[in-house]
Design an enzyme around this catalytic site. Sequence first.
Site, PDB file in Angstrom:
ATOM      1  N   ARG A 241      12.991  45.446  19.513  1.00  0.00           N
ATOM      2  CA  ARG A 241      14.349  44.868  19.531  1.00  0.00           C
ATOM      3  C   ARG A 241      14.335  43.493  20.191  1.00  0.00           C
ATOM      4  NH1 ARG A 241      16.084  50.584  21.268  1.00  0.00           N
ATOM      5  NH2 ARG A 241      16.247  51.519  19.220  1.00  0.00           N
TER       6      ARG A 241
ATOM      7  N   HIS B 172      25.454  23.426   2.007  1.00  0.00           N
ATOM      8  CA  HIS B 172      24.603  22.926   0.925  1.00  0.00           C
ATOM      9  C   HIS B 172      25.300  23.021  -0.437  1.00  0.00           C
ATOM     10  CE1 HIS B 172      21.425  23.288   3.910  1.00  0.00           C
ATOM     11  NE2 HIS B 172      20.562  22.734   3.086  1.00  0.00           N
ATOM     12  N   GLY B 173      26.511  23.586  -0.469  1.00  0.00           N
ATOM     13  CA  GLY B 173      27.199  23.736  -1.746  1.00  0.00           C
ATOM     14  C   GLY B 173      26.355  24.535  -2.725  1.00  0.00           C
TER      15      GLY B 173
ATOM     16  N   GLU C 231      15.015  47.869  13.040  1.00  0.00           N
ATOM     17  CA  GLU C 231      14.865  47.920  14.509  1.00  0.00           C
ATOM     18  C   GLU C 231      16.162  48.420  15.161  1.00  0.00           C
ATOM     19  OE1 GLU C 231      11.994  47.274  15.916  1.00  0.00           O
ATOM     20  OE2 GLU C 231      10.926  46.037  14.444  1.00  0.00           O
TER      21      GLU C 231
ATOM     22  N   THR D 283       6.730  48.922   6.252  1.00  0.00           N
ATOM     23  CA  THR D 283       6.451  47.513   5.979  1.00  0.00           C
ATOM     24  C   THR D 283       4.987  47.166   6.245  1.00  0.00           C
ATOM     25  OG1 THR D 283       8.725  46.982   6.530  1.00  0.00           O
ATOM     26  CG2 THR D 283       7.173  45.150   6.565  1.00  0.00           C
TER      27      THR D 283
ATOM     28  N   ARG E 202      23.454  14.114   1.961  1.00  0.00           N
ATOM     29  CA  ARG E 202      24.379  14.370   0.848  1.00  0.00           C
ATOM     30  C   ARG E 202      25.669  13.575   1.013  1.00  0.00           C
ATOM     31  NH1 ARG E 202      24.553  16.283  -4.346  1.00  0.00           N
ATOM     32  NH2 ARG E 202      26.533  17.338  -4.776  1.00  0.00           N
TER      33      ARG E 202
ATOM     34  N   GLN F 234      26.632  27.299   2.878  1.00  0.00           N
ATOM     35  CA  GLN F 234      27.870  26.729   2.343  1.00  0.00           C
ATOM     36  C   GLN F 234      27.866  25.204   2.454  1.00  0.00           C
ATOM     37  OE1 GLN F 234      31.901  27.839   3.938  1.00  0.00           O
ATOM     38  NE2 GLN F 234      31.409  29.565   2.586  1.00  0.00           N
TER      39      GLN F 234
ATOM     40  N   GLY G 144      16.792  58.321   8.803  1.00  0.00           N
ATOM     41  CA  GLY G 144      16.795  56.917   9.201  1.00  0.00           C
ATOM     42  C   GLY G 144      17.095  56.787  10.672  1.00  0.00           C
ATOM     43  N   SER G 145      18.363  56.519  10.985  1.00  0.00           N
ATOM     44  CA  SER G 145      18.739  56.299  12.383  1.00  0.00           C
ATOM     45  C   SER G 145      18.471  57.521  13.259  1.00  0.00           C
ATOM     46  CB  SER G 145      20.223  55.950  12.459  1.00  0.00           C
ATOM     47  OG  SER G 145      20.491  54.843  11.650  1.00  0.00           O
TER      48      SER G 145
HETATM   49  C1  LIG Z   1      13.253  45.606   4.824  1.00  0.00           C
HETATM   50  C2  LIG Z   1      13.156  46.799   5.714  1.00  0.00           C
HETATM   51  C3  LIG Z   1      11.983  47.011   6.425  1.00  0.00           C
HETATM   52  C4  LIG Z   1      11.853  48.140   7.230  1.00  0.00           C
HETATM   53  N1  LIG Z   1      10.659  48.374   7.877  1.00  0.00           N
HETATM   54  C5  LIG Z   1      10.456  49.558   8.501  1.00  0.00           C
HETATM   55  C6  LIG Z   1       9.170  49.900   9.021  1.00  0.00           C
HETATM   56  O1  LIG Z   1       8.223  49.119   8.957  1.00  0.00           O
HETATM   57  N2  LIG Z   1       8.994  51.141   9.535  1.00  0.00           N
HETATM   58  C7  LIG Z   1      10.010  52.059   9.606  1.00  0.00           C
HETATM   59  O2  LIG Z   1       9.783  53.157  10.106  1.00  0.00           O
HETATM   60  N3  LIG Z   1      11.259  51.753   9.140  1.00  0.00           N
HETATM   61  C8  LIG Z   1      11.497  50.532   8.592  1.00  0.00           C
HETATM   62  N4  LIG Z   1      12.746  50.227   8.084  1.00  0.00           N
HETATM   63  C9  LIG Z   1      13.798  51.216   8.141  1.00  0.00           C
HETATM   64  C10 LIG Z   1      14.915  50.860   9.100  1.00  0.00           C
HETATM   65  O3  LIG Z   1      14.472  50.982  10.410  1.00  0.00           O
HETATM   66  C11 LIG Z   1      16.089  51.787   8.744  1.00  0.00           C
HETATM   67  O4  LIG Z   1      16.634  51.305   7.535  1.00  0.00           O
HETATM   68  C12 LIG Z   1      17.112  51.836   9.827  1.00  0.00           C
HETATM   69  O5  LIG Z   1      16.607  52.506  10.934  1.00  0.00           O
HETATM   70  C13 LIG Z   1      18.388  52.564   9.383  1.00  0.00           C
HETATM   71  O6  LIG Z   1      18.105  53.785   8.777  1.00  0.00           O
HETATM   72  P1  LIG Z   1      18.715  54.110   7.339  1.00  0.00           P
HETATM   73  O7  LIG Z   1      18.406  52.964   6.444  1.00  0.00           O
HETATM   74  O8  LIG Z   1      18.234  55.439   6.908  1.00  0.00           O
HETATM   75  O9  LIG Z   1      20.283  54.138   7.561  1.00  0.00           O
HETATM   76  P2  LIG Z   1      21.162  55.374   8.062  1.00  0.00           P
HETATM   77  O10 LIG Z   1      20.599  55.962   9.292  1.00  0.00           O
HETATM   78  O11 LIG Z   1      21.410  56.290   6.918  1.00  0.00           O
HETATM   79  O12 LIG Z   1      22.497  54.633   8.447  1.00  0.00           O
HETATM   80  C14 LIG Z   1      23.332  54.032   7.457  1.00  0.00           C
HETATM   81  C15 LIG Z   1      24.668  53.675   8.083  1.00  0.00           C
HETATM   82  O13 LIG Z   1      25.337  54.874   8.449  1.00  0.00           O
HETATM   83  C16 LIG Z   1      26.130  54.681   9.572  1.00  0.00           C
HETATM   84  N5  LIG Z   1      25.712  55.645  10.618  1.00  0.00           N
HETATM   85  C17 LIG Z   1      24.561  56.381  10.709  1.00  0.00           C
HETATM   86  N6  LIG Z   1      24.586  57.168  11.783  1.00  0.00           N
HETATM   87  C18 LIG Z   1      25.752  56.938  12.413  1.00  0.00           C
HETATM   88  C19 LIG Z   1      26.370  57.439  13.590  1.00  0.00           C
HETATM   89  N7  LIG Z   1      25.779  58.343  14.381  1.00  0.00           N
HETATM   90  N8  LIG Z   1      27.579  56.962  13.934  1.00  0.00           N
HETATM   91  C20 LIG Z   1      28.212  56.029  13.185  1.00  0.00           C
HETATM   92  N9  LIG Z   1      27.679  55.515  12.060  1.00  0.00           N
HETATM   93  C21 LIG Z   1      26.480  55.957  11.674  1.00  0.00           C
HETATM   94  C22 LIG Z   1      25.941  53.250  10.014  1.00  0.00           C
HETATM   95  O14 LIG Z   1      26.959  52.438   9.472  1.00  0.00           O
HETATM   96  C23 LIG Z   1      24.618  52.876   9.397  1.00  0.00           C
HETATM   97  O15 LIG Z   1      24.532  51.492   9.213  1.00  0.00           O
HETATM   98  C24 LIG Z   1      12.921  49.056   7.328  1.00  0.00           C
HETATM   99  C25 LIG Z   1      14.115  48.821   6.633  1.00  0.00           C
HETATM  100  C26 LIG Z   1      14.233  47.715   5.833  1.00  0.00           C
HETATM  101  C27 LIG Z   1      15.512  47.513   5.073  1.00  0.00           C
END
Ligand SMILES: Cc1cc2nc3c(=O)[nH]c(=O)nc-3n(C[C@H](O)[C@H](O)[C@H](O)COP(=O)(O)OP(=O)(O)OC[C@H]3O[C@@H](n4cnc5c(N)ncnc54)[C@H](O)[C@@H]3O)c2cc1C
Length: 544
Positions: free
Chosen positions: A407, A499-500, A524, A305, A432, A497, A274-275
């Site tokens: 972003r 809107h209750g 993002e 998406t 209301r 809230q 993910g990140s």
């Molecule tokens: C509805 C939706 C649509 C999306 N659309 C797209 C899309 O079109 N294309 C695409 O590629 N992606 C998409 N995403 C993915 C989105 O970009 C990821 O969910 C996001 O980048 C976070 O990755 P993750 O969910 O794997 O969370 P993780 O990376 O697992 O992170 C989870 C949590 O771990 C903690 N964490 C992680 N790393 C660290 C660190 N180094 N230090 C401290 N804390 C940390 C944070 O609290 C973080 O919130 C979408 C997600 C959603 C929910």
Amino acid sequence: MSDLESARLLVTAAQEIVDAAIKYAAVVTEGGAKIDEHQVHTERVTYLATQVRAAHELTATGERLAAAGRPDALLSSEAFIYAAEATQALSTALNAYYDDFGVDDVAAKLETFEVRTAIRSGLSEQRIRELGQARIATGGVNNVELEDEIATLTRDLARDFAKNEVVPIAQDIHRQDLLIPESLISKFSEMGFFGSSIPEEYGGTGMGDLPMIIITEELSQASLAAAGSLATRPEILSKALLAGGTEEQKQEWLPKLASGEVIVAVSVTEPDTGSDSGAVQTRAERAEINGKQGWVINGAKAWCTFSGRANVLAMLVRTDPDTSKGNRGLSLLIVPKDPYYGHEWRHEQPEGGVITGTANPTPGYRGMHSFTLAIDNYFVPEENLVGGEGGVNNGFFLQMGGFAAGRLQTGGRATGVAQAALEKACQYVVQRKQFGLSLAEFQLTQHRIGEMSARISAARQLTYAAARDFNSRGYEAPMAKLLSCDVAVAVTQSAQQLHGGWGYSEEDPISRYVVDALVLPIFEGVKPILELKVVGAALLRAAK
Ligand SMILES: Cc1cc2nc3c(=O)[nH]c(=O)nc-3n(C[C@H](O)[C@H](O)[C@H](O)COP(=O)(O)OP(=O)(O)OC[C@H]3O[C@@H](n4cnc5c(N)ncnc54)[C@H](O)[C@@H]3O)c2cc1C
């Protein structure tokens, strides 16, 4: 002192403390290199710096309008309130964690008689309630001066479009978890909304970042997923092509992205990645199929998406098998496919490659569906690797501009959702009645609306400032995303809230705004990553 003078006094004092705090944090973290050893403090400083930056931008807007002979009394009041809120937040953090901040030399500047008096005046109940009353009286509608003729015309156009084309279908799309109808995509294309950030020479309108943000804000006010996020679809690919695509690729793809003929889905995230997007595992290997050179992809992607409807996936893949190379081993592929509707799809190539998509059910952000993808021996011709040979293993860096633009767009998206909630709340509290009075007559309602309004204005002006001076390496765009998304979450919940129980009903759009807003701090760049690795790292690097 006028409201703007008081706001400026507070912003100046707060900025001085923030600058000193960043300088000290830069020393402690060695210019950001050791953020992970100081995550909690870095997050704190980053957030406070973001709030103070927003207070500055809101105040600066008020000052420019006043200097141009068009003062905006409500915006000036919001600037004062928000500056007091940000300065008080700083003061509270300083009190609680004094030693971590390392600001001995300047801390007293927050404790002067002038500053304390200004904070108390800015946060006075009377002031915030009066702002709330004034906003309720005008239905909360946003007509802030944009200081830009094109942006103003664009707002009118986008607002009409949102009202006539999006609002009538937004609630059904949400409640029935439908896909955005083709008719809306066609009208969106006719308006040129897909091409707003693509230069004219490649078929776009090239109208610039501020008008683009205004479009996004207005459409998101009608629906985050069914309209406000459509314009962000081509961003990653178009920015990557402009940053490092070959001329043939720009000629081939940009006009199609600008017209909406090609709808893109962005595919970076994976089930286990993910990140840390440098850790992408989906592999692409060179191959020749039927005499054609190209790449064969295998792996899994997540949260892609609109990938069902899309006819192209902008997919980040690992082209260097040496995983120790991290983000230096990734490339960006333009992956064509047919469009599909519904929650499951499967695309088979004549060569035998297959991609299947399964939508992840979500409480909000409906209209595009986000899919988990399984990719099996999928062939992509070599001319679809962005940047050609020069783009091999360079995809992560080509995408960076797109991430930054995403972003900025999300700052606009969040402001739009928050604005929708404010307007809905302003309408509801007038209609209301309880205890023989309309909700609008209660002091607490007025105060709540006043707070919501000041925070939205701060988020909006920070986003506009980032758009006016968009720099993909700067930290104002991610700051705008960070703040606006939190504002959207808080404001939608406050509005619900008000809107209750009726705000909890799926029949009322306010419940949609609440669940839509929840995704904003996640995608993002999830909030902690934005705070630490994007804004925090940039601030600390710059202060080294
Ligand atoms: C509805 C939706 C649509 C999306 N659309 C797209 C899309 O079109 N294309 C695409 O590629 N992606 C998409 N995403 C993915 C989105 O970009 C990821 O969910 C996001 O980048 C976070 O990755 P993750 O969910 O794997 O969370 P993780 O990376 O697992 O992170 C989870 C949590 O771990 C903690 N964490 C992680 N790393 C660290 C660190 N180094 N230090 C401290 N804390 C940390 C944070 O609290 C973080 O919130 C979408 C997600 C959603 C929910």
